[in-house]
Design a protein around this motif. Structure first.
Motif, short mmCIF file in Angstrom:
data_model
loop_
_atom_site.label_atom_id
_atom_site.label_comp_id
_atom_site.label_asym_id
_atom_site.label_seq_id
_atom_site.Cartn_x
_atom_site.Cartn_y
_atom_site.Cartn_z
N PHE A 130 -0.88 -30.13 -107.20
CA PHE A 130 -1.57 -28.96 -107.76
C PHE A 130 -2.36 -29.34 -109.01
O PHE A 130 -3.48 -28.90 -109.21
CB PHE A 130 -0.57 -27.85 -108.13
CG PHE A 130 -0.03 -27.11 -106.94
CD1 PHE A 130 -0.84 -26.80 -105.87
CD2 PHE A 130 1.30 -26.71 -106.89
CE1 PHE A 130 -0.35 -26.11 -104.76
CE2 PHE A 130 1.80 -26.04 -105.79
CZ PHE A 130 0.98 -25.73 -104.73
N THR A 131 -1.73 -30.16 -109.86
CA THR A 131 -2.39 -30.54 -111.10
C THR A 131 -3.66 -31.33 -110.80
O THR A 131 -4.71 -31.10 -111.43
CB THR A 131 -1.43 -31.38 -111.98
OG1 THR A 131 -0.25 -30.62 -112.19
CG2 THR A 131 -2.04 -31.71 -113.33
N ALA A 132 -3.58 -32.25 -109.84
CA ALA A 132 -4.77 -33.04 -109.49
C ALA A 132 -5.89 -32.11 -109.01
O ALA A 132 -7.06 -32.30 -109.35
CB ALA A 132 -4.42 -34.07 -108.42
N LYS A 133 -5.53 -31.11 -108.21
CA LYS A 133 -6.55 -30.14 -107.75
C LYS A 133 -7.16 -29.41 -108.93
O LYS A 133 -8.38 -29.25 -109.02
CB LYS A 133 -5.89 -29.11 -106.81
CG LYS A 133 -6.01 -29.47 -105.35
CD LYS A 133 -7.34 -28.99 -104.78
CE LYS A 133 -7.59 -29.66 -103.44
NZ LYS A 133 -8.77 -29.22 -102.78
N MET A 134 -6.28 -28.97 -109.86
CA MET A 134 -6.79 -28.24 -111.04
C MET A 134 -7.70 -29.10 -111.89
O MET A 134 -8.60 -28.63 -112.55
CB MET A 134 -5.62 -27.75 -111.91
CG MET A 134 -4.97 -26.49 -111.39
SD MET A 134 -3.78 -25.85 -112.56
CE MET A 134 -2.73 -27.20 -112.94
N GLN A 135 -7.39 -30.43 -111.90
CA GLN A 135 -8.18 -31.35 -112.72
C GLN A 135 -9.48 -31.75 -112.03
O GLN A 135 -10.22 -32.58 -112.54
CB GLN A 135 -7.36 -32.61 -113.02
CG GLN A 135 -6.16 -32.38 -113.94
CD GLN A 135 -6.59 -32.05 -115.36
OE1 GLN A 135 -7.47 -32.67 -115.93
NE2 GLN A 135 -5.96 -31.03 -115.93
#
Ligand code: SF4
Length: 388
Positions: free
Chosen positions: A256-261
């Motif tokens: 999820f964090t990678a997507k948000m980044q």
């Protein structure tokens, strides 16, 4: 505010949810909660318009009540909720988090706590350590907390802010932090826990699991640990393809964090079946909604650097007599990853129990949920208080 409307219930939703409670005499929801929070009680207070009492009921049983409300999986109180027999379970964690967000009063006063003479060191300010410290102080112990990082929360700081806003742990802690009896020492690493045992009646060690498990493959040095990534996601380029190796909660948080980044494509590689992933149904659906691919029955074999990007070699697995086994001749190469994150778990430092040194939380029981860590801290405190 937009984020808040996703993670908390609005007034009408809260009313609708608490009105569905059946006020069950047997209270399976409470029995299923590791900290024995009492949903029937706090829901009843809420129905009667007594929000402050509802908030106090939650905090009495779980000092990290709001934090747990936001990150608890659906396998405890919700799984036990009898309302599911009629339609669907009450979203108890969300109700809990919403009550504390809306109705918690200012910090508690502690003038009345009578000191019991015990002096305790707590090493680690993650959920287990904080729960132990709060409960011990509530019982009249003087508590010194030693935390190696510059903030409280431990592994909670790795949870993306979309699930757990950064101020929630602080809010929970501010409410139970007894400044008269608790001293918080940040940026203070205690390497030798025995060095404290002569100075304190008890040393409670809640260091968690600081060692990230290795993939054990060629090119491992090119993979980034989930701990480093979740602590500082902004430091890493994630504008292309990102691979996450692992299928548990932290792997999902990394994805999820990678997507948000800004990653365009995120693919998770899971060595067992998708149904074996240690995540909730809601989390799985969120992966689908966010276009995050999950490639199951697949293990990494090698990582190679190719210019600025990384190639990942993987092979398929199969179950032979219930044993997960690499499938022969199935290795294939996937190219063009800007980042490969390893998130297959972590390990605690080895330890020996000693007379007045107690190990709690993940460093004792292995990786667990936040609410189980809180329960572990609470139980340790109760054990110590029972010796007086
Ligand atoms: S089990 Fe569900 S319906 Fe019954 S008291 Fe608990 S929250 Fe209410």
């Amino acid at each position: 505010m937009a984020e808040n409307s996703k993670i908390y219930l609005n007034k009408a939703q809260l009313k609708a949810e608490v009105d569905r409670c059946l006020n069950c005499k047997t209270q399976p929801c409470m029995q299923a909660c590791p900290t024995h929070c009492n949903p029937r009680e706090f829901i009843e207070y809420t129905k009667n318009g007594e929000g402050a009492k509802a908030a106090a009921s939650i905090i009495r049983d779980n000092i990290l009540g709001q934090t747990c409300g936001l990150v608890c999986p659906d396998k405890f109180c919700m799984k036990a909720c009898l309302r599911a027999k009629l339609d669907f379970a009450i979203n108890i964690p969300k109700v809990q988090a919403t009550i504390l967000e809306n109705y918690r009063q200012n910090e508690r006063e502690y003038q009345d706590v009578k000191e019991n003479g015990l002096k305790i060191a707590v090493i680690g300010a993650g959920p287990a350590g904080l729960a132990a410290a709060a409960k011990l102080a509530e019982g009249g112990c003087r508590v010194d907390i030693f935390e190696s990082q510059n903030c409280i929360g431990g592994a909670l700081n790795l949870i993306p802010s979309t699930r757990l806003p950064k101020d929630v742990v602080q809010k929970d802690w501010a409410y139970v932090f007894n400044r008269k009896l608790v001293t918080l020492n940040l940026n203070t690493e205690i390497k030798d826990v025995k060095s404290l045992s002569g100075k304190y009646d008890w040393v409670v060690v809640a260091k968690g699991e600081p060692n990230v498990s290795a993939l054990g493959i060629e090119g491992e040095e090119y993979a980034l640990s989930y701990m480093e990534y979740l602590r500082h996601p902004e430091k890493y380029v994630t504008d292309g393809k990102v691979a996450v190796v692992g299928g548990g909660n932290v792997a999902v948080d990394c994805a999820f964090t990678a997507k948000m980044q800004g990653a365009k494509e995120v693919e998770m590689f899971v060595r067992r079946r998708t149904s074996n992933m240690r995540i909730s149904r809601a989390e799985y659906m969120e992966l689908v909604d966010n276009n995050i691919d999950v490639t199951s029955m697949t293990s990494p074999e090698k990582i190679e650097k190719s210019g600025d990007l990384l190639d990942l070699y993987v092979h398929k697995n199969e179950f032979i007599n219930d044993k997960l086994t690499p499938m022969p001749d199935t290795t294939f190469k996937l190219s063009g990853f800007s980042l490969i994150i390893k998130a297959i778990g972590s390990r605690a430092d080895s330890f020996n129990e000693e007379e007045n040194i107690m190990y709690i939380g993940d460093c004792k029981h292995g990786a667990s949920t936040v609410v189980e860590a809180v329960a572990s801290g609470k139980q340790a405190a109760e054990q110590i208080l029972s010796t007086i």
